[in-house]
Design a protein around this motif. Structure first.
Motif, short mmCIF file in Angstrom:
data_model
loop_
_atom_site.label_atom_id
_atom_site.label_comp_id
_atom_site.label_asym_id
_atom_site.label_seq_id
_atom_site.Cartn_x
_atom_site.Cartn_y
_atom_site.Cartn_z
N TYR A 250 -6.70 9.37 -1.83
CA TYR A 250 -5.63 9.44 -0.83
C TYR A 250 -5.07 10.86 -0.68
O TYR A 250 -4.67 11.26 0.41
CB TYR A 250 -4.51 8.47 -1.18
CG TYR A 250 -4.90 7.01 -0.98
CD1 TYR A 250 -5.76 6.64 0.04
CD2 TYR A 250 -4.40 6.02 -1.81
CE1 TYR A 250 -6.11 5.31 0.24
CE2 TYR A 250 -4.74 4.69 -1.62
CZ TYR A 250 -5.60 4.34 -0.60
OH TYR A 250 -5.95 3.02 -0.41
N SER A 332 -14.56 -5.62 5.90
CA SER A 332 -13.22 -5.12 5.52
C SER A 332 -12.17 -5.38 6.59
O SER A 332 -11.02 -5.68 6.28
CB SER A 332 -13.30 -3.63 5.20
OG SER A 332 -13.78 -2.89 6.31
N LEU A 336 -8.76 -7.63 6.19
CA LEU A 336 -7.45 -7.05 6.46
C LEU A 336 -6.67 -7.91 7.45
O LEU A 336 -5.46 -8.15 7.27
CB LEU A 336 -7.60 -5.63 7.00
CG LEU A 336 -6.30 -4.89 7.36
CD1 LEU A 336 -5.40 -4.74 6.14
CD2 LEU A 336 -6.62 -3.52 7.95
N VAL A 420 -5.84 3.96 5.43
CA VAL A 420 -5.92 2.55 5.02
C VAL A 420 -7.36 2.05 5.09
O VAL A 420 -7.88 1.43 4.16
CB VAL A 420 -5.00 1.67 5.91
CG1 VAL A 420 -5.29 0.18 5.68
CG2 VAL A 420 -3.54 1.97 5.63
N ASN A 423 -10.39 2.56 2.58
CA ASN A 423 -10.46 1.71 1.39
C ASN A 423 -11.13 0.39 1.78
O ASN A 423 -10.58 -0.36 2.58
CB ASN A 423 -9.07 1.44 0.83
CG ASN A 423 -9.11 0.78 -0.54
OD1 ASN A 423 -10.00 -0.02 -0.84
ND2 ASN A 423 -8.13 1.09 -1.38
N SER A 426 -8.91 -2.91 1.70
CA SER A 426 -7.58 -2.67 2.28
C SER A 426 -6.79 -3.95 2.49
O SER A 426 -5.60 -3.90 2.81
CB SER A 426 -7.73 -1.93 3.62
OG SER A 426 -8.54 -2.67 4.52
N VAL A 432 -3.32 -0.48 -0.68
CA VAL A 432 -3.05 0.38 0.49
C VAL A 432 -1.55 0.35 0.83
O VAL A 432 -1.16 -0.04 1.92
CB VAL A 432 -3.90 -0.03 1.70
CG1 VAL A 432 -5.34 0.36 1.53
CG2 VAL A 432 -3.79 -1.54 1.98
N PHE A 435 0.09 1.38 4.27
CA PHE A 435 0.04 0.55 5.47
C PHE A 435 1.45 0.19 5.94
O PHE A 435 1.71 0.03 7.13
CB PHE A 435 -0.77 -0.72 5.17
CG PHE A 435 -1.16 -1.51 6.39
CD1 PHE A 435 -1.14 -0.97 7.66
CD2 PHE A 435 -1.58 -2.84 6.25
CE1 PHE A 435 -1.52 -1.71 8.78
CE2 PHE A 435 -1.96 -3.59 7.35
CZ PHE A 435 -1.91 -3.03 8.62
#
Length: 564
Positions: A250, A332, A336, A420, A423, A426, A432, A435
């Motif tokens: 990050y 992903s 999410l 975000v 990853n 996430s 994360v 976010f």
């Protein structure tokens, strides 16, 4: 004045943690474990740094302002240290290996020169190879106070630091009123991850706060390059990369995105400032303070993030057993979406996530926040899905009626979302935490837009954020209070026996400190011959909340397996 004052305060608090980490690490290099000398040396250097920072901005009233700052910072630190000590860490990981690491460090373990074995710690692999920043400065404080629970104060301290540095940046940009700057800075700092990990030794809340510090200081670094901001930025990077492995990723993402926007804005002359400051911070954080684990992991195992990567067939898989049903078959973005728009729950291994209508709340959604720490589904709160819809609508209107400042705000939102989405996991909120900044950034942009409809949407979104935080904080504080009361009662009853107790601690060896605090004479024993099993004690205090009037309604017909 407010921008400078909050910058000075945040920088001084940041320096205290940085010096604790730096001097402890330098001590490890020469073979000296953590002692009370570490904290006194850190305090002296923090005072010197604080005076120099104050003098840099206020040459005429240095002593008066410095004295006021010291008083304010001391009172805040002691107050939150006292609050931290009132609550036990009831989290699983907090007791299994985070507190274990703090105890090992406070009692003489030198991670730079001493490799823990399984007979010395059930969590030896994690303690040897994970980043150790929070464990180190928590151990420094523990060695001075003898009260391990008070070391959770750094969770609160970093929330304060992130608020102060964000407030400084928001006032520096001259777009927000004092009221607006305070509100939005506070809402950003009160990240749900930081809130429901505040009374535990989990570290993701600290990562959330430090990432916010990095965002705020990146703006200050670009707009006002002076020695205080440079030092603060370097300290933030060094602390962030030593929180956990994702901290390194990050930090690089933050610096890279900031450099990318400088390129788009044709401000290439600022590249060098950003680059050299970031390199210094990364060098100190990874090669000096983070010698163990980063350098040692590379030298002996070929990968800085060992054992999560680079261990071949022995690579540690922490996601398969922690993923909700059906998630292993999703990409992903699907994960999410489901995690963000479903009912808040931590029963990930028993039931599939249930999508819900935004801004609705069912009683069972409060359950995961009673215990907090690592909520899988809906981890940003019951109203977060509604916040995302409002944020999306507001963002659409900002794009339809663009302004220069509005486009800058959109650039920040895009940067947050990039960080975000890099990853792959996430969906898990604590992985994360940044976010959370996305909808609040949009609300902040909307607050100063010319169009009334955009401003009204921004106000509505801000109200939703506040209500969402209340829905999280209420059950978390009550749950931890009732669990602490139950555990206190159990330990008190055991202490009254006045005899040596055979206890099966299992993986919860950090509970040695709790028994010692109550003056209980104990012997670590196998389960089949033990008088007491820590799992039984844990079951009792975790289920104590079922009967409490203020929480009992959300635990109707609730049952908890004794081995959960």
């Amino acid at each position: 004045m407010l921008a400078v004052f909050s910058l000075i305060s945040g920088s001084i608090l940041l320096s205290l943690m940085f010096f604790m980490l730096l001097f402890a690490s330098l001590g490890f290099v020469v073979g000296m474990p953590i002692t009370t000398v570490t904290i006194w040396l850190s305090l002296v250097c923090t005072l010197v740094y604080g005076f120099m920072v104050t003098k840099f901005y206020f040459k005429q009233e240095t002593w008066q302002l410095f004295a006021k700052l010291c008083l304010l910072i001391t009172l805040s630190f002691l107050s939150f240290m006292y609050i931290s000590g009132l609550f036990y860490d009831i989290s699983y990981d907090g007791q299994v290996y985070h507190q274990e690491a703090v105890g090992q460090l406070a009692h003489g373990w030198n991670p730079f020169q001493d490799y823990l074995t399984k007979d010395r710690s059930h969590s030896a692999v994690l303690l040897n190879h994970y980043a150790k920043g929070p464990w180190i400065y928590e151990a420094v404080l523990y060695s001075a106070t003898g009260q391990i629970e008070q070391s959770k104060v750094f969770n609160f301290l970093l929330i304060i630091i992130s608020f102060l540095l964000t407030l400084s940046s928001m006032k520096q940009c001259h777009r927000f009123s004092v009221k607006q700057a305070v509100i939005f800075s506070l809402l950003m700092a009160l990240n749900p991850i930081s809130i429901y990990q505040a009374l535990s030794f989990y570290i993701d809340g600290q990562l959330a706060s430090l990432l916010l510090c990095l965002v705020a200081l990146s703006y200050r670094l670009i707009t006002q390059y002076d020695r205080v901001i440079v030092c603060s930025f370097i300290m933030s990077i060094a602390l962030t990369v030593n929180i956990k492995f994702t901290g390194v990723v990050y930090v690089i993402a933050c610096v890279g995105l900031a450099g990318g926007w400088l390129w788009l804005l044709k401000k290439k002359h600022l590249y060098a400032n950003l680059a050299k400051t970031s390199i210094i911070g990364l060098f100190i954080g990874i090669c000096v303070i983070g010698y163990n684990p980063y350098v040692t992991n590379i030298v002996y195992y070929g990968h800085p993030f060992y054992p999560l990567y680079g261990a071949g067939p022995k690579t540690m898989d922490i996601m398969t057993s922690n993923s909700p049903q059906g998630f292993m078959q999703m990409n992903s973005l699907e994960k999410l979406y489901v995690a963000s728009f479903s009912m808040s729950t931590n029963n990930f291994d028993r039931e599939e996530p249930v999508l819900k209508i935004p801004f609705t709340v069912r009683p069972q959604e409060f359950k995961p926040f009673v215990y907090g720490a690592d909520i899988r589904i809906g981890g940003f709160g019951p109203w977060f899905s509604g916040m995302l819809l409002l944020a999306g609508l507001t963002l659409l209107l900002i794009l339809i009626f663009p302004t220069k400042d509005g486009l800058y705000g959109i650039g920040l939102v895009v940067s947050i979302m990039i960080s975000v989405l890099i990853n792959p996991e996430s969906w898990w909120a604590r992985y994360v935490p940044q976010f959370w900044l996305m909808p609040i950034s949009i609300a902040a942009v909307a607050a100063t837009e010319a169009k009334k409809v955009i401003r009204y949407l921004g106000v509505t979104l801000t109200g939703a954020v506040i209500i969402n935080l209340a829905l999280i904080t209420y059950p978390y504080i009550l749950g931890n209070y009732y669990c602490t009361q139950s555990l206190d009662h159990q330990l008190q009853e055991i202490a009254k026996r006045g005899e040596t107790i055979q206890v099966c601690f299992g993986d919860f060896t950090s509970n040695y400190a709790r028994f010692a605090k109550w003056g209980i004479d104990y012997v670590d024993a196998r389960d089949d011959i033990a008088d007491i099993n820590i799992e039984e004690i844990r079951y009792k205090y975790l289920t104590a909340v079922f009967q409490e009037p203020l929480l009992s309604d959300i635990f109707v017909d609730e049952r908890m397996d004794k081995h959960e």
